[in-house]
Design an enzyme around this catalytic site. Structure first.
Site, PDB file in Angstrom:
ATOM      1  CD  GLU A   1      70.587  15.754  -2.117  1.00  0.00           C
ATOM      2  OE1 GLU A   1      71.547  15.936  -1.338  1.00  0.00           O
ATOM      3  OE2 GLU A   1      70.691  15.131  -3.192  1.00  0.00           O
TER       4      GLU A   1
ATOM      5  CE  LYS B   1      72.678  14.708  -6.436  1.00  0.00           C
ATOM      6  NZ  LYS B   1      72.604  14.114  -5.081  1.00  0.00           N
TER       7      LYS B   1
ATOM      8  CB  CYS C   1      73.709  17.399  -3.218  1.00  0.00           C
ATOM      9  SG  CYS C   1      74.779  16.965  -1.830  1.00  0.00           S
TER      10      CYS C   1
END
Ligand SMILES: NC(=O)CCC(=O)C(=O)O
Length: 300
Positions: A64, A136, A177
């Site tokens: 990331e 994301k 994440c």
């Protein structure tokens, strides 16, 4: 590539898309050192991709926010316009994937699009073609006093769709994440036939020791598929201390390979036949009680 799962009626089982034919894949998770210099970060990524492919990996993953420090101060100034074609990081990823003939899950970078910023993962084929772009979905907004406080939503906007993509290295679910904390997203990917969920991710030294491996095992065991995470290496001078520990987990929850916090490449051999084996040993997908609960896939 982006298949929609249709839920026929509230009490009926959703349509589960079968996984593709099993195959074996050598996976490389490049736990990169990141600095404040974007050119250096791109050079570091190129070098790691080259090393991973020389070691026989056909699927290479980056962390990331690999091209910048993980901080709200950095995201706006390092952000690149991917759709506009001027992204130097995207160009480097496409070129490296083609040059080395590997499927590349290009971690994430800050993306600028129509006045907003996103935390975006790009997936490239071994021909250097862009196969998927995942923004994301769940922004990392937490406050643990004395531990870690971060608010991605101060600078970033959330993506609006899940991403499952067919590649030469199997059908991949892509998430980033904090997305790993939401079991529904992983379940949706399993329903779309994903064989491996890849999470580029930068956990931290407060939540990482307790939750990082636990969440990977949970998503793998819940859905009986492979899970891989790829973190930046820890940088003691950075404002955000990444946990590191890039890891691959199999569908039975076994850790196949992992590392600590330093830069390096983690390799794992994935045999997707393991998915069918575990699902027939323990057919939890068929044993779900859709008369009691249901997951509705609302994205296209
Ligand atoms: N970059 C992130 O989304 C961090 C997520 C994290 O550390 C967590 O505990 O969740």
């Amino acid at each position: 590539m982006m298949q929609k799962v249709v839920t026929a009626a509230t009490s009926a089982a959703p349509q589960i898309i079968p996984t593709p034919e099993p195959m074996k894949v050598k996976l490389a998770l490049c736990q990169l050192a990141t600095s404040t210099d974007k050119e250096t970060n791109i050079a570091t990524a190129r070098k790691a991709i080259q090393e991973a492919s020389s070691s026989g990996a056909s699927l290479v993953v980056l962390p990331e926010m690999w091209n910048c420090p993980y901080s709200n101060d950095s995201f706006p100034s390092y952000a690149e316009d991917i759709d506009g074609g001027s992204s130097q990081s995207a160009a480097a990823l496409a070129e490296a994937a083609k040059q080395h003939g590997i499927t590349l899950v290009g971690g994430s970078i800050p993306e600028r699009s129509e006045g907003k910023l996103y935390n975006t993962c790009l997936v490239y084929s071994k021909e250097g073609k862009l196969l998927a772009k995942h923004r994301k979905v769940h922004l990392f907004d937490i406050d643990i006093p004395g531990g870690v406080t971060f608010k991605e939503s101060d600078t970033l906007s959330a993506g609006k769709t899940g991403t499952v993509v067919d590649t030469d290295a199997g059908r991949l679910g892509i998430a980033i994440c904090y997305d790993i904390r939401f079991p529904e997203l992983a379940m949706m990917y399993a329903q779309r036939g994903a064989q491996l969920i890849v999470y580029p991710g930068a956990f931290n030294t407060t939540t990482g020791p307790v939750h990082w491996e636990l969440l990977q095992k949970a998503r793998a065991v819940d859905n009986q598929l492979f899970v891989a995470t790829c973190s930046p290496a820890r940088n003691s001078e950075a404002s955000y201390q990444a946990w590191g520990h890039s890891t691959a987990v199999d569908p039975f929850g076994k850790v196949l390979a992992t590392t600590e916090e330093k830069p390096g490449i983690v390799y794992a051999e994935l045999d997707y036949a393991e998915i069918e084996k575990r699902r027939s040993n323990m057919p939890i997908m068929q044993q779900k009680r859709y008369d009691l609960y249901a997951l509705v896939d609302k994205t296209t």
